[in-house]
Design an enzyme around this catalytic site. Sequence first.
Site, short mmCIF file in Angstrom:
data_model
loop_
_atom_site.label_atom_id
_atom_site.label_comp_id
_atom_site.label_asym_id
_atom_site.label_seq_id
_atom_site.Cartn_x
_atom_site.Cartn_y
_atom_site.Cartn_z
N GLU A 56 79.87 -18.01 -15.27
CA GLU A 56 80.91 -18.97 -14.87
C GLU A 56 80.67 -20.35 -15.48
O GLU A 56 79.53 -20.79 -15.60
CB GLU A 56 80.95 -19.11 -13.34
CG GLU A 56 81.47 -17.88 -12.64
CD GLU A 56 81.69 -18.12 -11.15
OE1 GLU A 56 81.56 -19.27 -10.67
OE2 GLU A 56 82.00 -17.13 -10.46
N GLU A 99 90.89 -18.37 -14.17
CA GLU A 99 91.16 -18.15 -12.74
C GLU A 99 91.86 -19.34 -12.11
O GLU A 99 91.42 -20.49 -12.25
CB GLU A 99 89.85 -17.86 -11.99
CG GLU A 99 90.08 -17.66 -10.49
CD GLU A 99 88.92 -17.03 -9.74
OE1 GLU A 99 87.91 -16.65 -10.36
OE2 GLU A 99 89.06 -16.90 -8.50
N ASP A 109 80.49 -11.09 -8.68
CA ASP A 109 79.67 -11.63 -7.59
C ASP A 109 80.54 -11.83 -6.35
O ASP A 109 80.04 -12.18 -5.28
CB ASP A 109 78.95 -12.91 -8.01
CG ASP A 109 79.91 -14.05 -8.30
OD1 ASP A 109 81.13 -13.80 -8.39
OD2 ASP A 109 79.43 -15.20 -8.45
N SER A 110 81.85 -11.53 -6.48
CA SER A 110 82.71 -11.46 -5.29
C SER A 110 82.19 -10.39 -4.34
O SER A 110 82.58 -10.36 -3.16
CB SER A 110 84.16 -11.15 -5.68
OG SER A 110 84.22 -10.05 -6.58
N ASP A 135 78.50 -9.42 -13.46
CA ASP A 135 78.54 -10.87 -13.23
C ASP A 135 77.11 -11.39 -13.03
O ASP A 135 76.34 -10.79 -12.27
CB ASP A 135 79.33 -11.12 -11.94
CG ASP A 135 80.38 -12.19 -12.09
OD1 ASP A 135 80.45 -12.80 -13.18
OD2 ASP A 135 81.14 -12.39 -11.13
N LYS A 140 78.99 -11.47 -17.51
CA LYS A 140 79.92 -12.60 -17.40
C LYS A 140 79.20 -13.76 -16.73
O LYS A 140 78.36 -13.52 -15.83
CB LYS A 140 81.15 -12.21 -16.57
CG LYS A 140 82.12 -13.37 -16.34
CD LYS A 140 83.42 -12.92 -15.69
CE LYS A 140 83.38 -12.85 -14.19
NZ LYS A 140 83.03 -14.11 -13.50
O1 KIV Z 1 83.45 -12.11 -9.01
C1 KIV Z 1 84.61 -11.77 -9.32
O2 KIV Z 1 85.19 -10.87 -8.72
C2 KIV Z 1 85.25 -12.47 -10.42
C3 KIV Z 1 86.69 -12.15 -10.69
C4 KIV Z 1 87.55 -12.78 -9.70
C5 KIV Z 1 87.07 -12.49 -12.07
O3 KIV Z 1 84.64 -13.29 -11.04
#
Ligand code: KIV
Length: 310
Positions: A138, A206, A67-68, A106, A136
């Site tokens: 969080e 992280e 989600d970055s 994500d 994934k």
């Molecule tokens: O969203 C992302 O890029 C991440 C990584 C930094 C692990 O969660």
Amino acid sequence: MSSHPTHRPPTPANVEIPHDPGRLPMTLPLLAEKQRLGEPIVMVTAYDYPSARAAEAAGCDLVLVGDSAATTVLGYTATTPVRLEDMLVLAAAARRGLRTPLLIGDLPFGSYEISDEQAVTTAVRMVREAGCDAVKLEGGGPAPVSRARAIAGAGIPVMGHVGLTPQSSTALGGWKAQGRTARAAAQIGAQALALQDAGCFALVFEAIPAAVTEELVSRVEVPVIGIGAGPATDGQVLVFHDLLGIRDGLGPRFVKRYASLQQEMNAGVAAYAEDVRTRRYPGPEHVYKIDPAELEELRVLLTAADRSCS
Ligand code: KIV
């Protein structure tokens, strides 16, 4: 049929993705085997077809459509605004560029917090609509652990993420290292174990002090992938745009930069703009040709058309 070569843009269907034909697609048992053998696991983010192709060509084990994307490709200042629909488009594009890495999608903010049912529904969409192999989420509190358990229970591999979890950065006091007191570090350890217990196949650590990571990883059985968590993890992940310098500024201290692509892009577009302004582009090598007889006939036709209009 025309004798002129047809200009057909390359498409995923007719472009060969550079890859090692001997490399097997990554699976959860293969990942566990890598961990057992102590082979470093390579993970990188990707958000589209070209970034996925770069990950494939480098033989990465895991590719995360993070989600970055909110900050790296969509221009937001936080990760929370990215929508599930955005993530599905980006993940589907990355899927088309991959053959062997495990593709992890994500779950964006707002797509899994409400209930276990919402989390499973979102995870199913990531798998079915975008072709993700895993998802994934969080956080390691009771709610994320329950969501992870539900997703794993639905048969979808799920990765956990503890330490700095950007979706809750406001509650964590900003984008800064976590686990810097004994109590906070122990809490991260407890969250990691709870996520593992819930069925996570791997965890992201992280922004955690390296010495804390070292204490915790030996207590966790599943692979731990670090970002800003030191060298003791089973693997490392970096954000594609950070490692290639497709951003302004240096980014967090844990980023190692392997290229300066933003500078190269700026220079390339500036050179093109200058060529257009000074009429150096297009040159004779960039134009299509026509048979002189056809051109002459065109002129006659146009002249006749001009006359009939006047
Ligand atoms: O969203 C992302 O890029 C991440 C990584 C930094 C692990 O969660």
